[in-house]
Design a protein around this motif. Sequence first.
Motif, short mmCIF file in Angstrom:
data_model
loop_
_atom_site.label_atom_id
_atom_site.label_comp_id
_atom_site.label_asym_id
_atom_site.label_seq_id
_atom_site.Cartn_x
_atom_site.Cartn_y
_atom_site.Cartn_z
N ASP A 1 2.37 -51.36 -34.85
CA ASP A 1 0.85 -51.60 -34.96
C ASP A 1 0.28 -52.75 -35.33
O ASP A 1 -0.63 -53.45 -34.79
CB ASP A 1 0.24 -50.34 -35.31
N GLY B 1 11.48 -48.04 -31.77
CA GLY B 1 11.25 -49.03 -30.62
C GLY B 1 9.99 -50.16 -30.84
O GLY B 1 9.29 -49.91 -32.01
N ARG B 2 10.19 -51.29 -30.33
CA ARG B 2 9.24 -52.36 -30.62
C ARG B 2 7.79 -51.97 -30.27
O ARG B 2 6.74 -52.32 -31.08
CB ARG B 2 9.52 -53.72 -29.86
N ASP B 3 7.39 -50.88 -29.35
CA ASP B 3 6.06 -50.19 -29.24
C ASP B 3 5.73 -49.44 -30.33
O ASP B 3 4.46 -49.01 -30.68
CB ASP B 3 6.13 -49.47 -28.07
N ARG B 4 6.42 -49.29 -31.69
CA ARG B 4 5.94 -48.56 -32.75
C ARG B 4 5.35 -49.51 -33.86
O ARG B 4 4.70 -48.79 -34.71
CB ARG B 4 7.33 -47.83 -33.19
N ARG C 1 -5.80 -60.79 -29.84
CA ARG C 1 -4.68 -59.90 -30.85
C ARG C 1 -4.82 -60.14 -32.16
O ARG C 1 -4.01 -59.52 -32.94
CB ARG C 1 -3.33 -60.22 -30.04
N ARG D 1 4.47 -44.82 -37.61
CA ARG D 1 4.12 -45.98 -37.21
C ARG D 1 4.43 -47.02 -38.23
O ARG D 1 4.94 -46.62 -39.15
CB ARG D 1 2.49 -46.20 -36.81
N HIS E 1 7.12 -60.05 -28.73
CA HIS E 1 8.36 -58.95 -28.47
C HIS E 1 7.57 -57.78 -29.02
O HIS E 1 8.29 -56.54 -28.71
CB HIS E 1 9.43 -59.44 -29.47
N LEU E 2 6.23 -57.61 -29.63
CA LEU E 2 5.69 -56.14 -29.92
C LEU E 2 4.50 -55.94 -29.12
O LEU E 2 3.36 -56.62 -29.47
CB LEU E 2 5.42 -56.50 -31.34
N PRO E 3 4.83 -55.16 -27.91
CA PRO E 3 3.41 -54.86 -27.00
C PRO E 3 2.34 -54.34 -27.77
O PRO E 3 1.36 -54.64 -27.21
CB PRO E 3 4.17 -54.20 -26.02
N ALA E 4 2.48 -53.49 -28.50
CA ALA E 4 1.47 -52.80 -29.25
C ALA E 4 0.75 -53.46 -30.49
O ALA E 4 -0.24 -52.89 -30.89
CB ALA E 4 1.83 -51.34 -29.65
N ALA E 5 1.17 -54.44 -30.99
CA ALA E 5 0.98 -55.00 -32.26
C ALA E 5 -0.32 -56.07 -32.20
O ALA E 5 -0.45 -56.60 -31.32
CB ALA E 5 2.10 -55.69 -32.83
#
Length: 316
Positions: free
Chosen positions: A66, A61-64, A136, A36, A87-91
């Motif tokens: 957090d 990947g950008r989804d990595r 967020r 991560r 740009h970071l969907p999971a962050a």
Amino acid sequence: MPHPPVEVAEGIHCIDTGFLGREGLAASYLLLRGGRAAFVETGTTHAVPCLLAALEALGLGRDRVDYVIVTHVHLDHAGGAGALMTHLPAARLVVHPRGARHLIDPARLVAGATAVYGEAAMARDYGEVVAVPAERVVEAGDGFQLTLGGATLRFLDTPGHARHHFCVLDEATGGLFAGDTGGMSLRALDGPRGPFVYLPSAPVQFDPEAWHATLERLAALGPRMLLLTHFGRIDAVGRAFATLHAEIDRYVAIARACPHAGDAAQAWLEARLREAMAERLAAEEVPLPAEEALALLAHDITVNAQGLAVWRAQAG
């Protein structure tokens, strides 16, 4: 082309954000733990392509990602947070409780910076500051901890440079993400006596007593290295902290000696800070010619004088 990320400690990659169009002035860090990732500092909105390119260069990947962590909300550290988050969907964004509202609604932050730098410089140097959705945002108070891929990051409230400043200790390496609390140290000024460390007394919350106490607290943690936003890794932690203690006292003495007010005070303080910096450059045998070194430091000297002028007016 963006500079490729440079690994400065295990799993910690330094990214040059190209602030003010210069190399080696401001950094973001990409921290990798257990598959991560987290960014520490974002730079300005103009830096976002560099940060995304660093992910690509490392095959991530950008989804990595957090977390996006900012040590404080000054725009050279956090101005790009909102744009990066799109740009970071999971962050999630991790920020000091005193700074969170300014990134959720950056209007006052932008207005304050525009008053200092002017509209043209704001657009040129910082770009648009994008709001971060409140849901967020994670507020990290003193003692807050988070886990990244099984590794622990510890957050410490560190006033002195700003009241909305924290430092982050990476317990896996002993590295301290020190923001501006750990000073500035441009690699171009490294000399035979080691890193040239100096104080960022930018407006508007310079607090000498708080900064001394913060440095003592951080020293007691025994960090193995400082990971500075300005710029990079330095290992001589004790020497850096001792230098900063001395510089705080030197800056206070200069500010108290100022015989002027208003614009005259700003000019006087800049001149005295430039003289003090020239003395230190010579004493520490910095290899660059004096005028070249002072040119590198000119922006910081101006901003530091502004900060001392504000502190002097508030302190009375």
